[in-house]
Design a protein around this motif. Structure first.
Motif, short mmCIF file in Angstrom:
data_model
loop_
_atom_site.label_atom_id
_atom_site.label_comp_id
_atom_site.label_asym_id
_atom_site.label_seq_id
_atom_site.Cartn_x
_atom_site.Cartn_y
_atom_site.Cartn_z
N PRO A 47 18.87 -34.59 18.78
CA PRO A 47 19.04 -36.01 18.35
C PRO A 47 17.89 -36.60 17.41
N HIS A 48 18.08 -37.77 17.27
CA HIS A 48 17.05 -38.14 16.16
C HIS A 48 15.60 -38.07 16.83
N PHE A 49 14.92 -37.79 15.81
CA PHE A 49 13.40 -37.60 16.37
C PHE A 49 12.87 -38.85 17.31
N ARG A 50 13.37 -40.01 17.15
CA ARG A 50 13.07 -40.99 17.80
C ARG A 50 13.23 -40.71 19.41
N SER A 51 14.06 -40.15 19.83
CA SER A 51 14.50 -39.65 21.16
C SER A 51 14.39 -38.17 21.33
N THR A 52 13.66 -37.59 20.63
CA THR A 52 13.33 -36.04 20.98
C THR A 52 11.91 -36.00 21.10
N SER A 53 11.65 -35.21 22.38
CA SER A 53 9.99 -35.13 22.57
C SER A 53 9.49 -34.33 21.65
N HIS A 54 8.28 -34.44 21.63
CA HIS A 54 7.50 -33.52 20.69
C HIS A 54 7.34 -32.11 20.93
N ARG A 55 7.63 -31.95 22.55
CA ARG A 55 7.37 -30.50 23.14
C ARG A 55 8.68 -29.99 22.47
N ARG A 56 10.08 -30.45 22.45
CA ARG A 56 11.12 -29.84 22.16
C ARG A 56 11.06 -29.44 20.64
N ILE A 57 10.59 -30.47 19.81
CA ILE A 57 10.38 -30.01 18.41
C ILE A 57 9.29 -28.91 18.05
N GLU A 58 8.21 -28.85 18.90
CA GLU A 58 7.30 -27.77 18.69
C GLU A 58 7.99 -26.48 19.18
N GLU A 59 8.73 -26.52 20.21
CA GLU A 59 9.46 -25.28 20.87
C GLU A 59 10.31 -24.82 19.50
N LEU A 60 10.91 -25.58 19.08
CA LEU A 60 12.03 -25.09 18.25
C LEU A 60 11.32 -24.47 16.73
N MET A 61 10.28 -25.29 16.33
CA MET A 61 9.43 -24.54 15.33
C MET A 61 8.90 -23.24 15.43
N HIS A 62 8.19 -23.26 16.71
CA HIS A 62 7.83 -21.89 17.14
C HIS A 62 8.52 -20.83 17.20
N GLN A 63 9.88 -21.10 17.73
CA GLN A 63 10.94 -20.16 17.43
C GLN A 63 11.51 -19.50 16.10
N PHE A 64 11.33 -20.80 15.12
CA PHE A 64 11.43 -20.32 13.81
C PHE A 64 10.61 -19.58 13.60
N GLY A 65 9.29 -19.86 13.81
CA GLY A 65 8.18 -18.95 13.52
C GLY A 65 8.35 -17.46 13.82
N GLN A 66 8.63 -17.29 15.11
CA GLN A 66 8.96 -15.79 15.63
C GLN A 66 9.77 -15.07 14.93
N HIS A 67 10.81 -15.70 14.33
CA HIS A 67 11.83 -15.32 13.60
C HIS A 67 11.48 -14.85 12.09
N LEU A 68 10.60 -15.61 11.44
CA LEU A 68 10.13 -15.49 10.13
C LEU A 68 8.84 -14.59 10.19
N LEU A 69 8.08 -14.70 11.15
CA LEU A 69 7.07 -13.58 10.92
C LEU A 69 7.29 -12.12 10.84
N PRO A 70 6.48 -11.63 10.07
CA PRO A 70 7.18 -10.13 9.92
C PRO A 70 6.74 -9.26 11.45
N PRO A 71 7.32 -8.40 11.63
CA PRO A 71 7.21 -7.68 12.86
C PRO A 71 5.73 -6.81 12.67
N PRO A 72 5.14 -6.98 13.85
CA PRO A 72 3.86 -6.18 13.83
C PRO A 72 3.91 -4.62 13.63
N ARG A 73 2.74 -4.14 12.68
CA ARG A 73 2.91 -2.91 12.33
C ARG A 73 2.65 -1.93 13.84
N GLU A 74 3.28 -0.75 13.58
CA GLU A 74 3.06 0.32 14.87
C GLU A 74 1.79 0.90 14.68
#
Length: 205
Positions: free
Chosen positions: A176-203
């Protein structure tokens, strides 16, 4: 796309839409942004004309924009701007392009004139920047993204979900509009984006 070509095409679009004074903000080149954050439209005009913040060959002068924004708002961030700041900080180290469905500012979305409800600049940005992830907030923004991607609004709101835009695989999410979205939910989504965008760790060798 070279930055000079991006600038030339954006100039042409803004010339064709004279009320579209707030196309986006970002740090440096928009072409380096891997995440797009988008709402409906800005509630206020830019402190200075957009091109005053643009540096040919370098991109947008974000820190100067923020300084001018604070000066124009008695040193305070408005609620939506605070939420955008939270999102951008949570996205680090990835850069964000902060934009809107419509590039014409108005005090309320309802007061935006019909002729100003053009998505051409928004679509140009998505096609030119080709982000890896997009977070939209507000009903018009996520309804438009649902139409563009072929993914239902319910799926977007439960996101992130994988989709395809302009021939590119992309992570999509909505709130929903950021006015009615918690900062926690916003951070959660951005962290999920980051997990997908970061390269996998080297073995280990």
């Amino acid at each position: 796309m070279p930055l000079a070509d991006f600038e030339r095409r954006l100039h042409s679009l803004l010339d064709a839409h004279p009320t579209a004074s707030r196309p986006f903000v970002c740090e440096g080149s928009p072409l380096d942004c891997r995440i797009v954050i988008a709402g409906i439209n800005s509630a206020s005009e830019s402190p200075e004309p957009f091109w005053d913040y643009w540096q040919p060959g370098a991109g947008f002068h974000y820190s100067r924009f923020i300084e001018d924004y604070l000066e124009a708002n008695n040193g305070k961030f408005r609620h939506t701007r605070r939420a955008i700041n939270v999102a951008s900080a949570a996205a680090a180290p990835f850069k964000c392009l902060e934009t809107n469905l419509y590039a014409t500012p108005s005090k309320t979305a309802q007061s935006l004139h019909k002729e100003a409800k053009s998505t051409k600049i928004f679509e140009f940005l998505l096609d030119a920047v080709r982000p890896d992830a997009i977070l939209v907030h507000s009903v018009p923004a996520y309804e438009f993204l649902a139409e563009l991607s072929g993914i239902s609004t319910n799926e977007l709101l439960r996101g992130p979900v994988r989709g395809k835009l302009f021939g590119k695989d992309v992570l999509l999410a909505a709130t929903p509009h950021f006015r009615s979205t918690s900062h926690r939910r916003i951070e959660e989504l951005m962290h999920q984006f980051g997990q997908h965008l970061l390269p996998p760790p080297r073995e280990a060798a």
